[in-house]
Design an enzyme around this catalytic site. Structure first.
Site, PDB file in Angstrom:
ATOM      1  N   THR A 153       0.811  -1.218   0.000  1.00 22.74           N
ATOM      2  CA  THR A 153       0.000   0.000   0.000  1.00 22.74           C
ATOM      3  C   THR A 153       0.843   1.266   0.000  1.00 22.74           C
ATOM      4  O   THR A 153       0.502   2.254  -0.657  1.00 22.74           O
ATOM      5  CB  THR A 153      -0.928   0.001   1.228  1.00 22.74           C
ATOM      6  OG1 THR A 153      -1.778  -1.150   1.168  1.00 22.74           O
ATOM      7  CG2 THR A 153      -1.794   1.247   1.268  1.00 22.74           C
ATOM      8  N   THR A 200       1.437 -20.590  21.857  1.00 23.42           N
ATOM      9  CA  THR A 200       0.141 -20.221  22.400  1.00 23.42           C
ATOM     10  C   THR A 200      -0.672 -19.413  21.395  1.00 23.42           C
ATOM     11  O   THR A 200      -0.130 -18.640  20.610  1.00 23.42           O
ATOM     12  CB  THR A 200       0.286 -19.409  23.698  1.00 23.42           C
ATOM     13  OG1 THR A 200      -1.015 -19.017  24.156  1.00 23.42           O
ATOM     14  CG2 THR A 200       1.131 -18.163  23.505  1.00 23.42           C
TER      15      THR A 200
END
Length: 341
Positions: free
Chosen positions: A12, A275
């Site tokens: 972008t 995790t």
């Protein structure tokens, strides 16, 4: 005079509005000073290299990472720092990968991008680019202040293998929950020196181009079926699995699930436990549900991000074959990607 090389990969930040079609098109970075005249105020040289054609960040892959590493290696002696302009969606993956692939790095490699194109009025791209360039050029006593791969976004500089994208709509798109930021840009640039990695150099810059792509991601969720787990663990040729578990490294203890993991481990598949939480660390010894995994031979990813876990696994499996050595390397903090305590 110091010098910095900008490498525009796509994304972008490099888009501007075409006056003829009124659509967004890639910027000609050879004329970047017309879009960002502030660059003329720097007391260092800024040169550019542009990918042709520019790549959307969703197209990033190990081949592109190798290309970036080789650009840095080929230009290493000619510049004091490097800024890589990159789409935000996979920036954390690229930053993590480069941190492992670039060995003996003594200069700043700063990745940045933007949420709005450079050609829009409220773009965040100009501020991100200017700050990234200043950081890449910054030196003390002839040495780079931040001699590692980093990501700069919305006033914060993060270790590249410690950050992740958390927002698709906000200018504050990245965070690093398990490690402090390396610098903060306000009126001044305040560097957090104790958290910057100054590693002993063991030779000239080297690039590791071997990245094992036969890895997979197994996300644990309530209600998952044995067929799903079996399919992921038995992908033909798979050598490594990053397993996203609950909390501090917990997973179901149903017999079929443990059997599937056990069979994969017996085949030599490396399973790295990370995790699903945005912050925190895998501590498989804490609960019985995690202890079963630890006793089975699943490797703790500690507080590593998923992006860093996948690219670290690619790097280690691409450069090491001995199972014991692979486990040792996974448990090491190679580029500051995990906390050892």
């Amino acid at each position: 005079m110091s010098s910095v090389l900008i490498v525009y990969t796509g994304g972008t930040i490099g888009m501007v509005k075409s006056p003829s079609t009124n659509t967004l098109v890639p910027m000609d970075f050879s004329n970047i000073r017309k879009k960002v005249p502030e660059l003329n105020m720097f007391d260092f040289v800024v040169d550019t290299i542009t990918f042709d054609p520019p790549l959307d960040s969703s197209e990033m892959c190990p081949e592109v990472w190798v290309r970036l590493c080789n650009i840095i290696k080929d230009n290493y002696d000619n510049y004091d720092g490097f800024v890589i302009l990159h789409g935000t969606d996979t920036m954390a993956y690229t930053a993590s990968a480069l941190s492992f692939m670039l060995q003996n790095l003594t200069k700043a490699v700063v990745l940045t991008g933007s949420q709005l194109p450079m050609g829009t009025i409220r773009t965040d791209g100009k501020e991100n680019l200017i700050a990234a360039l200043e950081i890449a050029a910054a030196q003390e006593n002839g040495m780079s202040i931040v001699p590692e791969v980093s990501v700069f976004f919305q006033s914060k500089l993060y270790r590249g293998n410690r950050c992740t994208k958390i927002n698709a709509d906000n200018f504050k798109a990245f965070t690093s929950q398990s490690y402090p930021h390396l610098a903060e840009v306000g009126i001044d640039i305040k560097y957090s020196y104790p958290h910057i990695r100054y590693s002993p150099v063991e030779g000239p810059l080297a690039v590791s181009t071997e990245m094992e792509q036969n890895v997979a991601l197994l996300k644990i969720f309530p209600g998952m079926t044995r067929a799903y787990v079996h399919h992921v663990l038995n992908i033909p040729g798979v050598r490594g699995i990053v397993m996203e578990t609950f909390g501090s490294g917990n997973a179901p203890t149903t017999r079929w699930f443990l059997d599937e993991l056990h069979q994969a481990l017996l085949r030599g598949v490396v399973i790295l436990n990370v995790t699903q939480c945005l912050a925190g660390s895998v501590e498989m010894w804490r609960y019985d549900t995690g202890r079963h995994l630890m006793e089975m031979g699943v490797v703790s990813g500690r507080d590593i991000t998923t992006e860093a876990a996948l690219t670290k696994l690619m790097y280690i499996l691409g450069n090491y074959t001995n199972p014991a050595e692979i486990r040792i390397m996974l448990n090491k903090s190679l580029r500051g990607e995990i906390s050892l305590r």
